[in-house]
Each structure stands twice: as structure tokens, then as C-alpha cells.
Design an enzyme around this catalytic site. Structure first.
Site, mmCIF file in Angstrom:
data_model
loop_
_atom_site.group_PDB
_atom_site.id
_atom_site.type_symbol
_atom_site.label_atom_id
_atom_site.label_comp_id
_atom_site.label_asym_id
_atom_site.label_seq_id
_atom_site.Cartn_x
_atom_site.Cartn_y
_atom_site.Cartn_z
ATOM 1 C CE1 TYR A 86 -4.456 -2.128 4.995
ATOM 2 C CE2 TYR A 86 -3.445 -0.023 4.445
ATOM 3 C CZ TYR A 86 -4.023 -1.225 4.048
ATOM 4 O OH TYR A 86 -4.146 -1.521 2.705
ATOM 5 C CB SER B 295 -0.841 -0.008 1.272
ATOM 6 O OG SER B 295 -1.455 1.249 1.478
HETATM 7 N N1 LIG Z 1 -8.831 -0.806 -1.165
HETATM 8 C C1 LIG Z 1 -7.838 0.040 -0.987
HETATM 9 O O1 LIG Z 1 -8.029 1.270 -0.841
HETATM 10 C C2 LIG Z 1 -6.436 -0.470 -0.986
HETATM 11 C C3 LIG Z 1 -6.150 -1.813 -0.786
HETATM 12 N N2 LIG Z 1 -4.844 -2.233 -0.749
HETATM 13 C C4 LIG Z 1 -4.550 -3.629 -0.498
HETATM 14 O O2 LIG Z 1 -5.046 -4.402 -1.574
HETATM 15 C C5 LIG Z 1 -5.370 -5.711 -1.115
HETATM 16 C C6 LIG Z 1 -6.772 -6.095 -1.582
HETATM 17 O O3 LIG Z 1 -7.689 -5.151 -1.072
HETATM 18 P P1 LIG Z 1 -9.234 -5.058 -1.521
HETATM 19 O O4 LIG Z 1 -9.466 -5.911 -2.697
HETATM 20 O O5 LIG Z 1 -9.577 -3.627 -1.552
HETATM 21 O O6 LIG Z 1 -9.912 -5.693 -0.225
HETATM 22 P P2 LIG Z 1 -11.134 -6.721 -0.085
HETATM 23 O O7 LIG Z 1 -11.587 -6.638 1.325
HETATM 24 O O8 LIG Z 1 -12.128 -6.491 -1.181
HETATM 25 O O9 LIG Z 1 -10.447 -8.138 -0.358
HETATM 26 C C7 LIG Z 1 -9.669 -8.782 0.580
HETATM 27 C C8 LIG Z 1 -9.995 -10.265 0.522
HETATM 28 O O10 LIG Z 1 -9.141 -10.941 1.453
HETATM 29 C C9 LIG Z 1 -9.949 -11.804 2.236
HETATM 30 N N3 LIG Z 1 -9.404 -12.054 3.569
HETATM 31 C C10 LIG Z 1 -9.434 -11.233 4.643
HETATM 32 N N4 LIG Z 1 -8.915 -11.841 5.711
HETATM 33 C C11 LIG Z 1 -8.547 -13.080 5.313
HETATM 34 C C12 LIG Z 1 -8.000 -14.198 5.984
HETATM 35 N N5 LIG Z 1 -7.718 -14.173 7.289
HETATM 36 N N6 LIG Z 1 -7.770 -15.325 5.284
HETATM 37 C C13 LIG Z 1 -8.075 -15.391 3.971
HETATM 38 N N7 LIG Z 1 -8.614 -14.377 3.292
HETATM 39 C C14 LIG Z 1 -8.848 -13.222 3.952
HETATM 40 C C15 LIG Z 1 -11.274 -11.058 2.346
HETATM 41 O O11 LIG Z 1 -12.315 -11.911 2.773
HETATM 42 P P3 LIG Z 1 -13.556 -11.237 3.599
HETATM 43 O O12 LIG Z 1 -14.223 -10.325 2.650
HETATM 44 O O13 LIG Z 1 -14.385 -12.398 4.005
HETATM 45 O O14 LIG Z 1 -12.939 -10.510 4.760
HETATM 46 C C16 LIG Z 1 -11.440 -10.556 0.932
HETATM 47 O O15 LIG Z 1 -12.031 -11.530 0.114
HETATM 48 C C17 LIG Z 1 -5.203 -5.683 0.405
HETATM 49 O O16 LIG Z 1 -3.959 -6.213 0.758
HETATM 50 C C18 LIG Z 1 -5.242 -4.198 0.721
HETATM 51 O O17 LIG Z 1 -4.551 -3.922 1.915
HETATM 52 C C19 LIG Z 1 -3.820 -1.375 -0.963
HETATM 53 C C20 LIG Z 1 -4.035 -0.055 -1.195
HETATM 54 C C21 LIG Z 1 -5.366 0.522 -1.195
HETATM 55 C C1 LIG Z 2 -1.154 11.269 4.045
HETATM 56 C C2 LIG Z 2 -0.970 12.113 2.818
HETATM 57 C C3 LIG Z 2 -1.814 12.063 1.754
HETATM 58 C C4 LIG Z 2 -2.977 11.175 1.780
HETATM 59 C C5 LIG Z 2 -2.868 9.856 1.630
HETATM 60 C C6 LIG Z 2 -3.948 8.920 1.716
HETATM 61 C C7 LIG Z 2 -5.327 9.400 1.954
HETATM 62 C C8 LIG Z 2 -3.650 7.613 1.542
HETATM 63 C C9 LIG Z 2 -4.566 6.540 1.644
HETATM 64 C C10 LIG Z 2 -4.125 5.329 1.323
HETATM 65 C C11 LIG Z 2 -4.880 4.123 1.494
HETATM 66 C C12 LIG Z 2 -6.293 4.127 1.909
HETATM 67 C C13 LIG Z 2 -4.211 2.975 1.278
HETATM 68 C C14 LIG Z 2 -4.712 1.672 1.472
HETATM 69 O O1 LIG Z 2 -3.984 0.706 1.431
HETATM 70 C C15 LIG Z 2 -1.616 12.937 0.548
HETATM 71 C C16 LIG Z 2 -2.747 13.949 0.498
HETATM 72 C C17 LIG Z 2 -1.621 12.113 -0.710
HETATM 73 C C18 LIG Z 2 -0.278 13.670 0.564
HETATM 74 C C19 LIG Z 2 0.110 14.141 1.896
HETATM 75 C C20 LIG Z 2 0.226 13.016 2.854
#
Ligand SMILES: NC(=O)C1=CN([C@@H]2O[C@H](COP(=O)(O)OP(=O)(O)OC[C@H]3O[C@@H](n4cnc5c(N)ncnc54)[C@H](OP(=O)(O)O)[C@@H]3O)[C@@H](O)[C@H]2O)C=CC1
Ligand SMILES: CC1=C(/C=C/C(C)=C/C=C/C(C)=C/C=O)C(C)(C)CCC1
Length: 310
Positions: A180, A167
Site C-alpha cells: 500500500y 493517502s
Molecule cells: N478507508 C481508508 O482508511 C482510506 C482510504 N483511502 C483511499 O481512498 C480510496 C477509497 O477508499 P474506500 O472508499 O475506503 O475503499 P472501498 O473499498 O470502500 O472502495 C474502493 C472501491 O474501488 C473498487 N475497486 C477495487 N479494485 C478495483 C479494480 N481493480 N477495478 C475497479 N474498481 C476497483 C472497489 O470494488 P470492490 O469493493 O469490489 O473491491 C470499491 O468499490 C482508496 O484509494 C483508498 O486507498 C485513503 C486514506 C484512508
Molecule cells: C505512523 C504514525 C501515525 C499513525 C498513522 C496511521 C495509523 C495512519 C493510517 C493511515 C491509513 C489507514 C491510511 C489509508 O490510506 C501517527 C500516530 C499519526 C503519528 C506517528 C506516525
């Protein structure tokens, strides 16, 4: 001195520039066995479909059996072989048992996409300990067990690819997502150390890719937002765009990708600017309080009984 120069000749700057700025060749993964965790989730499902389009055979893991099966159905429609497993990634034994079954029933995994992820979505002091622990277990510890389970076969063949979906919050942090950030900084550190280890052992056939997206519109961080005036400049990412950009990086064997590219800036300024300057920038851009509406959202859903905890 000679050794230093020699090391640079082995990986000359024009190669870095080429792979970063020009269009690199994309590798073929036709027929490779690709394991995706969290395949029932939003990004996991799209990864499964993109890997299927590239001709990879799929092993899909998720704790949500129904969602995982739905992904499998969609992938089978593309015409590839798909195997599903219900696995709880927060349990080491569940990972090792499923890994043994995959090896016995399907074969050797050559592409591993560590995508599953969770967030507590509560203020640290209000959050049950188990929920905080779960974030570390799923987002970070599972990387150890997954790698211990599947890297030995990759090493034996000097062939494979380990993808870590981390992330932007693994590269810089913000308030109220301590669990996180700790887990994703951990994932980034894990990926980097593993990559160095493979290079130091001259295992040049095993690639790694780190994916660091900004907010993706999947619902996981619903409500998280920066200052209103800047939202059109840095909008939340579309899930399909995020996965397509990640796929390009994976197939180009790129070591790391930030999505969108503008996320390289807070990553760099975190290291380069004094702490106070970063705090001022966070305040100006609304990065300091971006998680508060998200946490409110989770609180409301929890009190309505819509969100399951651990
Ligand atoms: N969405 C975002 O803004 C961002 C997401 N990410 C990362 O991207 C990845 C995917 O995210 P996203 O698709 O949005 O999330 P989702 O919640 O849609 O998908 C995650 C999946 O992982 C499963 N899961 C959770 N816990 C477990 C477990 N203990 N064992 C097996 N499976 C599990 C969930 O199942 P269940 O639904 O049953 O919990 C779900 O199906 C994650 O690693 C997230 O941190 C990174 C940046 C931004
Ligand atoms: C902190 C920060 C920002 C915001 C970042 C955000 C909102 C990130 C969210 C990320 C997520 C939800 C990741 C999930 O995996 C800016 C405005 C870009 C720049 C200044 C510092």
C-alpha cells in the site's frame, strides 16, 4: 537571479498564504463531465453524490457492477445524468476500452477523480504475489492509463481537473503495509510530476489536487489503530467529512490536502527529524504497530471465507 525573483513574482507568497489560510473562491462545475473510479465504494459513492449536488454529469467506474449501479441510482435521484461502466482497473486494456466507450457514448471528461484503491492486508512474507501486484496495478499503474486516456482532451481545451485520492500513507509510512505504501508513495510522486509537467507547459487551465487522508471509517482498514490514549486526539475520519473536505480543496483548486490537518506534522517530521527520532515517536504514539490488528482482522475474515482475494 532575475529569473528567480520573477518566478516568485508570478506566484507571490501572499497568494500561497491566501489560498492556504483564507477562504478561497470555489469554482462552479455545473454541467462538467466528471469520471469517478471506485464509485461503488464508500468514498467513491460520497464523491459521486457531492459532485452530483454541484451539478456535474457523472461517469462512474467500478469492478463491482451492483455497488456502482446503487451509487448511480442515488445520484440520479439528485437529478443529474449518470453513466456506469464495469471496469477492472488492474487491467490496462479494460481501462482503455472503457475510456474509448466513454468518449464515444458520453463525451469529453473534464474532471477525473482517481479514487479506487485496494490493500493486500497481509504480511509481506505471507502474501500471494498476485495480491501485492494488484495493489500496485490498481493504486498506481492505473493512474498512468487513466491519465493517458483522458489528459489529451483536457490539453486540447486547456481545461480540466485531475484528482488523486492517495493517502497519508503516501507521505509517511508504517509497518506491514509495504504494498500500500509503495503504491501510494507512487501515486504522490505521479501527481507531483504531472503537476510540474502541466505548469512547465503553461497549461494553467488543467488543475490537479492530491488528497491524503488518515484512516477513514469505511471498513477498508478496519482494526487499524494507534495508542489508546491518543485515539480521541486523532480519531478515524468520518467518510462524509473526508469527502466534504476533499470537495472544498477540489473546488478551491488547491494543489494538495491532508485530512485532518494534523497529518502535515508526521509528513514534515519524517523529512526533518533524524530517523531514530521518528522511530521513537512512532513507538510512543503506537504508529509502529497500528496495522497489526487490521491484518489479524483480514486473516480472520479470509479464513471465514468472507473476503475475496484477487
Ligand atoms: N478507508 C481508508 O482508511 C482510506 C482510504 N483511502 C483511499 O481512498 C480510496 C477509497 O477508499 P474506500 O472508499 O475506503 O475503499 P472501498 O473499498 O470502500 O472502495 C474502493 C472501491 O474501488 C473498487 N475497486 C477495487 N479494485 C478495483 C479494480 N481493480 N477495478 C475497479 N474498481 C476497483 C472497489 O470494488 P470492490 O469493493 O469490489 O473491491 C470499491 O468499490 C482508496 O484509494 C483508498 O486507498 C485513503 C486514506 C484512508
Ligand atoms: C505512523 C504514525 C501515525 C499513525 C498513522 C496511521 C495509523 C495512519 C493510517 C493511515 C491509513 C489507514 C491510511 C489509508 O490510506 C501517527 C500516530 C499519526 C503519528 C506517528 C506516525
Amino acid at each position: 537571479y532575475n529569473l528567480f525573483i520573477h518566478s516568485f513574482i508570478l506566484s507571490p507568497p501572499h497568494l500561497w498564504l491566501h489560498s492556504t489560510f483564507l477562504r478561497p473562491r470555489l469554482k462552479s462545475i455545473d454541467g462538467e463531465l466528471c469520471l469517478i473510479t471506485g464509485a461503488g465504494g464508500a468514498l467513491g459513492r460520497l464523491f459521486a453524490l457531492e459532485f452530483a449536488k454541484e451539478g456535474a454529469r457523472l461517469v462512474l467506474w467500478d469492478c463491482n457492477t451492483a455497488a456502482n449501479e446503487q451509487t448511480a441510482e442515488l445520484a440520479r435521484e439528485i437529478g443529474v445524468e449518470v453513466h456506469t461502466y464495469t471496469v477492472d482497473l488492474s487491467k490496462r486494456q479494460s481501462i482503455y476500452e472503457a475510456a474509448d466507450r466513454v468518449r464515444a457514448e458520453v463525451g469529453e471528461v473534464s474532471i477525473l477523480v482517481n479514487n479506487a484503491g485496494v490493500v493486500a492486508g497481509r504480511r509481506l512474507l505471507d502474501c500471494p504475489d498476485e495480491l501485492l501486484e494488484r495493489t500496485l496495478l490498481v493504486n498506481c499503474h492505473a493512474l498512468f492509463w487513466m491519465t493517458k486516456a483522458f489528459l489529451p482532451q483536457m490539453k486540447a481545451n486547456n481545461h480540466g481537473h485531475i484528482v488523486t485520492i492517495a493517502s497519508a500513507l503516501g507521505l509517511f509510512s508504517t509497518a506491514c503495509v509495504e504494498d500500500y505504501c509503495a503504491s501510494k508513495f507512487g501515486a504522490v510522486g505521479f501527481h507531483e510530476s504531472l503537476t510540474h509537467e502541466l505548469l512547465a507547459e503553461d497549461l494553467d487551465g488543467i488543475k490537479t489536487t492530491l488528497v491524503c487522508p488518515y484512516i477513514v471509517d469505511t471498513g477498508m482498514f478496519a482494526g487499524c489503530e494507534i495508542r489508546k490514549e491518543l485515539r480521541s486526539l486523532i480519531p478515524p475520519l468520518q467518510p462524509l467529512y473526508t469527502v466534504q473536505q476533499s470537495m472544498k480543496a477540489i473546488l478551491a483548486e488547491q494543489q494538495m490536502i491532508c485530512i485532518p490537518r494534523i497529518m502535515y506534522i508526521p509528513f514534515l517530521t519524517r523529512a526533518l527529524l533524524p530517523w531514530e527520532a521518528n522511530v521513537a515517536t512512532y513507538r510512543f504514539m503506537g504508529g509502529d504497530k497500528c496495522m497489526l490488528p487490521f491484518i489479524k482482522n483480514v486473516e480472520m475474515k479470509t479464513s471465514n471465507g468472507h473476503i475475496k482475494s484477487s
